[in-house]
Write a protein that holds these residues in place. Sequence first.
Motif, PDB file in Angstrom:
ATOM      1  N   PRO A 147       0.764  -1.450  -0.123  1.00  0.00           N
ATOM      2  CA  PRO A 147      -0.037   0.117   0.282  1.00  0.00           C
ATOM      3  C   PRO A 147       0.837   1.418   0.023  1.00  0.00           C
ATOM      4  CG  PRO A 147      -0.525  -1.251   2.118  1.00  0.00           C
ATOM      5  CD  PRO A 147       0.617  -1.977   1.258  1.00  0.00           C
ATOM      6  N   VAL A 180       0.974  -5.207   9.010  1.00  0.00           N
ATOM      7  CA  VAL A 180       0.001  -5.061   8.679  1.00  0.00           C
ATOM      8  C   VAL A 180      -0.809  -6.187   7.746  1.00  0.00           C
ATOM      9  CG1 VAL A 180      -0.845  -3.364   7.497  1.00  0.00           C
ATOM     10  CG2 VAL A 180       0.938  -2.765   8.432  1.00  0.00           C
ATOM     11  N   GLY A 181      -1.477  -5.880   7.786  1.00  0.00           N
ATOM     12  CA  GLY A 181      -1.925  -7.076   6.953  1.00  0.00           C
ATOM     13  C   GLY A 181      -2.821  -8.402   7.838  1.00  0.00           C
ATOM     14  N   GLY A 183      -4.641 -11.285   6.527  1.00  0.00           N
ATOM     15  CA  GLY A 183      -5.962 -12.427   5.778  1.00  0.00           C
ATOM     16  C   GLY A 183      -4.931 -13.711   5.467  1.00  0.00           C
ATOM     17  N   SER A 184      -5.323 -14.414   4.877  1.00  0.00           N
ATOM     18  CA  SER A 184      -4.813 -16.213   4.877  1.00  0.00           C
ATOM     19  C   SER A 184      -3.786 -15.774   5.385  1.00  0.00           C
ATOM     20  CB  SER A 184      -4.949 -16.954   4.012  1.00  0.00           C
ATOM     21  OG  SER A 184      -5.966 -16.193   3.241  1.00  0.00           O
ATOM     22  N   GLY A 186      -1.591 -12.990   6.476  1.00  0.00           N
ATOM     23  CA  GLY A 186      -1.482 -12.515   7.931  1.00  0.00           C
ATOM     24  C   GLY A 186      -1.106 -13.562   9.203  1.00  0.00           C
ATOM     25  N   ARG A 205      -6.944  -3.910   9.656  1.00  0.00           N
ATOM     26  CA  ARG A 205      -7.477  -2.962   9.315  1.00  0.00           C
ATOM     27  C   ARG A 205      -9.052  -3.744   9.242  1.00  0.00           C
ATOM     28  NH1 ARG A 205      -7.026  -0.744   3.520  1.00  0.00           N
ATOM     29  NH2 ARG A 205      -7.655  -2.385   2.762  1.00  0.00           N
ATOM     30  N   ARG A 325     -12.531 -14.413   0.663  1.00  0.00           N
ATOM     31  CA  ARG A 325     -11.283 -15.846   1.580  1.00  0.00           C
ATOM     32  C   ARG A 325     -11.431 -17.004   2.130  1.00  0.00           C
ATOM     33  NH1 ARG A 325      -7.474 -19.264   1.993  1.00  0.00           N
ATOM     34  NH2 ARG A 325      -5.986 -20.524   0.346  1.00  0.00           N
ATOM     35  N   LEU A 346      -7.765  -0.983  13.194  1.00  0.00           N
ATOM     36  CA  LEU A 346      -7.056   0.077  12.247  1.00  0.00           C
ATOM     37  C   LEU A 346      -8.564   0.622  12.724  1.00  0.00           C
ATOM     38  CD1 LEU A 346      -4.242  -0.885   9.865  1.00  0.00           C
ATOM     39  CD2 LEU A 346      -3.851   0.376  12.479  1.00  0.00           C
ATOM     40  N   THR A 375       0.000  -7.256   3.158  1.00  0.00           N
ATOM     41  CA  THR A 375      -1.144  -7.010   2.124  1.00  0.00           C
ATOM     42  C   THR A 375      -1.422  -7.167   1.206  1.00  0.00           C
ATOM     43  OG1 THR A 375       0.661  -5.884   1.628  1.00  0.00           O
ATOM     44  CG2 THR A 375      -0.924  -4.734   3.538  1.00  0.00           C
ATOM     45  N   PHE A 377      -2.453  -9.225  -3.197  1.00  0.00           N
ATOM     46  CA  PHE A 377      -1.947  -8.936  -3.832  1.00  0.00           C
ATOM     47  C   PHE A 377      -2.682  -7.719  -5.049  1.00  0.00           C
ATOM     48  CE2 PHE A 377      -0.682 -12.842  -2.205  1.00  0.00           C
ATOM     49  CZ  PHE A 377       0.862 -13.135  -2.516  1.00  0.00           C
ATOM     50  N   SER A 488     -15.897  -5.182   0.883  1.00  0.00           N
ATOM     51  CA  SER A 488     -14.969  -4.898   0.068  1.00  0.00           C
ATOM     52  C   SER A 488     -13.721  -5.998   0.054  1.00  0.00           C
ATOM     53  CB  SER A 488     -13.419  -3.836   1.307  1.00  0.00           C
ATOM     54  OG  SER A 488     -12.571  -3.359   0.793  1.00  0.00           O
ATOM     55  N   TRP A 490     -10.496  -8.907  -2.524  1.00  0.00           N
ATOM     56  CA  TRP A 490      -9.123  -8.591  -3.231  1.00  0.00           C
ATOM     57  C   TRP A 490     -10.329  -9.032  -4.963  1.00  0.00           C
ATOM     58  CZ3 TRP A 490      -8.082 -14.063  -4.486  1.00  0.00           C
ATOM     59  CH2 TRP A 490      -7.670 -14.627  -3.746  1.00  0.00           C
TER      60      TRP A 490
HETATM   61  P1  NA7 Z   1      -5.665 -11.179   1.339  1.00  0.00           P
HETATM   62  O1  NA7 Z   1      -6.687 -11.864   1.649  1.00  0.00           O
HETATM   63  O2  NA7 Z   1      -5.506  -9.850   0.468  1.00  0.00           O
HETATM   64  O3  NA7 Z   1      -5.002  -9.882   2.806  1.00  0.00           O
HETATM   65  C1  NA7 Z   1      -5.010  -8.073   3.233  1.00  0.00           C
HETATM   66  C2  NA7 Z   1      -5.002  -8.166   4.584  1.00  0.00           C
HETATM   67  O4  NA7 Z   1      -4.444  -6.833   4.314  1.00  0.00           O
HETATM   68  C3  NA7 Z   1      -5.761  -7.840   4.394  1.00  0.00           C
HETATM   69  O5  NA7 Z   1      -6.443  -7.865   6.470  1.00  0.00           O
HETATM   70  C4  NA7 Z   1      -6.091  -6.146   4.090  1.00  0.00           C
HETATM   71  O6  NA7 Z   1      -7.310  -5.615   5.028  1.00  0.00           O
HETATM   72  C5  NA7 Z   1      -5.154  -5.788   5.192  1.00  0.00           C
HETATM   73  N1  NA7 Z   1      -4.572  -4.298   4.093  1.00  0.00           N
HETATM   74  C6  NA7 Z   1      -4.268  -4.000   2.784  1.00  0.00           C
HETATM   75  N2  NA7 Z   1      -4.498  -2.664   3.111  1.00  0.00           N
HETATM   76  C7  NA7 Z   1      -3.875  -2.677   3.692  1.00  0.00           C
HETATM   77  C8  NA7 Z   1      -3.765  -1.047   4.457  1.00  0.00           C
HETATM   78  N3  NA7 Z   1      -3.094  -0.187   3.303  1.00  0.00           N
HETATM   79  N4  NA7 Z   1      -3.461  -0.841   5.308  1.00  0.00           N
HETATM   80  C9  NA7 Z   1      -3.978  -1.651   6.155  1.00  0.00           C
HETATM   81  N5  NA7 Z   1      -4.281  -3.071   5.773  1.00  0.00           N
HETATM   82  C10 NA7 Z   1      -4.084  -3.500   4.556  1.00  0.00           C
HETATM   83  O7  NA7 Z   1      -4.069 -11.344   1.086  1.00  0.00           O
HETATM   84  P2  NA7 Z   1      -3.241 -12.415   1.544  1.00  0.00           P
HETATM   85  O8  NA7 Z   1      -1.676 -12.186   0.673  1.00  0.00           O
HETATM   86  O9  NA7 Z   1      -3.673 -12.789   3.373  1.00  0.00           O
HETATM   87  O10 NA7 Z   1      -3.891 -13.811   0.593  1.00  0.00           O
HETATM   88  C11 NA7 Z   1      -4.807 -13.676  -0.029  1.00  0.00           C
HETATM   89  C12 NA7 Z   1      -4.500 -14.555  -1.011  1.00  0.00           C
HETATM   90  O11 NA7 Z   1      -2.478 -15.258  -1.277  1.00  0.00           O
HETATM   91  C13 NA7 Z   1      -4.342 -15.999  -0.462  1.00  0.00           C
HETATM   92  O12 NA7 Z   1      -5.720 -16.221  -0.059  1.00  0.00           O
HETATM   93  C14 NA7 Z   1      -4.069 -17.336  -0.752  1.00  0.00           C
HETATM   94  O13 NA7 Z   1      -4.797 -18.010  -1.737  1.00  0.00           O
HETATM   95  C15 NA7 Z   1      -2.927 -17.493  -1.078  1.00  0.00           C
HETATM   96  P3  NA7 Z   1      -8.985  -5.893   4.695  1.00  0.00           P
HETATM   97  O14 NA7 Z   1      -9.026  -6.702   4.821  1.00  0.00           O
HETATM   98  O15 NA7 Z   1      -8.427  -5.091   2.420  1.00  0.00           O
HETATM   99  O16 NA7 Z   1      -9.131  -4.230   5.261  1.00  0.00           O
END
Ligand code: NA7
Length: 531
Positions: A147, A180-181, A183-184, A186, A205, A325, A346, A375, A377, A488, A490
């Motif tokens: 980001p 930060v982050g 998702g799967s 993090g 977040r 996901r 956040l 964060t 892709f 929101s 991806w």
């Molecule tokens: P994800 O699932 O896109 O997760 C990204 C995380 O990062 C998610 O918690 C986001 O919060 C967070 N994020 C993204 N941008 C920001 C900013 N600017 N500030 C704070 N937090 C942020 O990616 P992953 O790598 O975990 O997983 C992707 C795929 O890769 C997964 O399904 C596997 O198949 C392998 P948000 O939820 O958007 O609020």
Amino acid sequence: MKYLDALIIGAGFSGLYQLHCLRDKLKLNTLVLEEGDDLGGTWYWNRYPGARCDSESFTYGFTFSKKIFKKWTWKERYPKQKVILKYLKYFSKEYNLKKNIVFKQKVISTQYFEKENLWKIKTNNMKIYFAKYLICAVGSLSSINLPAIKGINQFKGQLHHSGRWPKKNINFKNKIVGQVGTGSTGIQIAPEIAKKAKKLILFQRSPNFSIPARNRKLSNTNIKNYKKNFNKLRSFLKRTPGGHPFEFPKKSAFDFDEAKRNLMYEKSWQYGTLSFRATFNDIVKTIKANKTAVKFIENKIYSTVKNREYAKILTSFDHPFTAKRPTLNTNYYEMFNKKNVELVNLKENPIVKITKKGIKTKKNEYTLDKIIFATGFDALTGSIEKLNITGKKGIKLTKYWKSGPKSFLGLLVPNFPNMFIISGPGSPSVLTNVPVQIEQHVEWITKCIKFLENNKRQSIESTNEAAKKWQKEITSSVKKTLFMKAKSSWYKGDNIPGKSKSFLPYPGGMPKYRKVCLKVEKTNYKELKII
Ligand code: NA7
């Protein structure tokens, strides 16, 4: 300068199998270009601590060959990143694939020349290749999202993104780490960092739903059984919507009273795996049923996380379960009971900027030794658009896809003849156990190219009508799901500022998708433009 029949970009699961099919089955002069210095694709780059696949190991590989399947032994329920790399190296060795792969070649542009019916591919080393067929095997989750937070370049400590993890071990001992982050990725990294770091500060977040993975070593009997049942497994994986080894039952969540329903959830929770969503047939279809799963998971989080404030932050869900996901974890919620872990919400206390020393939020300033970005892709379209593709009449793919990706089955794009995409936008891709989808795509592409070659045809291309029809199918399929209920995600392109908002993968399930692909093949691609 080199002239080829086919050029494949990417040496992950899809590029490797595609190379085998085109080179060994169709006897085409084929080459793979790969940006990394070794094969593996997604699994080459994502070597962060705790990186492990969420699919069960014995389903996460190729099933086209009984020999390949049986000769390899998975030893754990879920394969580690390093083990998946080993598996791909084993696969590559079996077919001697490396001799047709050029590493450290980042493709910087590709252009179609209509008169010559050739694709020109240029790399960062200024190497130029020409090929009749171009196959984008660049993976759905390869283009990282770092980001653009104010001051991100100011930080004096180490800063890493999970998707570009360095080969050298990162030392977390006695360090204060900010992540930060959540998702799967993090959710996989954090418990590993917390084991070593002096302190882990997790910046969340939005929370994600996470089910215990319950990884374990496979017993000799487990291994013997999965190998013995190869044929059954192969056809089973083709039958299920996501290519996973579980089916959705006939029973609704409301066929049972609350006590019995919770017992069934408990059984799924104890079992682990992505099959939790298939405890009942309507969890992924109706909000009412979904809410029963959400409530169960929330109760689990509250009964695990002792800090009430953290439990509240971890359950402040803004989407139905599976609308984003769903993730698996090993000791993620348990981790919050450790003294060295802090959770920052956040939503209430957003990041203002990154400073020399760490992360400044609205309410605090956190001094950090390292910052980890998990964060995500620029999913599905990012890695393809980065190839800087120009089709017929100078049409740029980035421009053509400005308002959302247009394709036929995710495989072919109007105006881009003889260009095939594996697991691209418009295909089931990220909604599946990906190798299952990859196998189906590679085999479809191989048959299509065989048809063109056998019939002495020049090129194939999707028509605008075919792409429009497919887009309609995606739009109508997604209405039957809960995916659009996420504020929101991806899946819809929401995570990348400025990205068009459309549902990216095909949500109708693999069996239906397979049927459509097969029909196109059996009717000799008549709805496509063939010259
Ligand atoms: P994800 O699932 O896109 O997760 C990204 C995380 O990062 C998610 O918690 C986001 O919060 C967070 N994020 C993204 N941008 C920001 C900013 N600017 N500030 C704070 N937090 C942020 O990616 P992953 O790598 O975990 O997983 C992707 C795929 O890769 C997964 O399904 C596997 O198949 C392998 P948000 O939820 O958007 O609020």
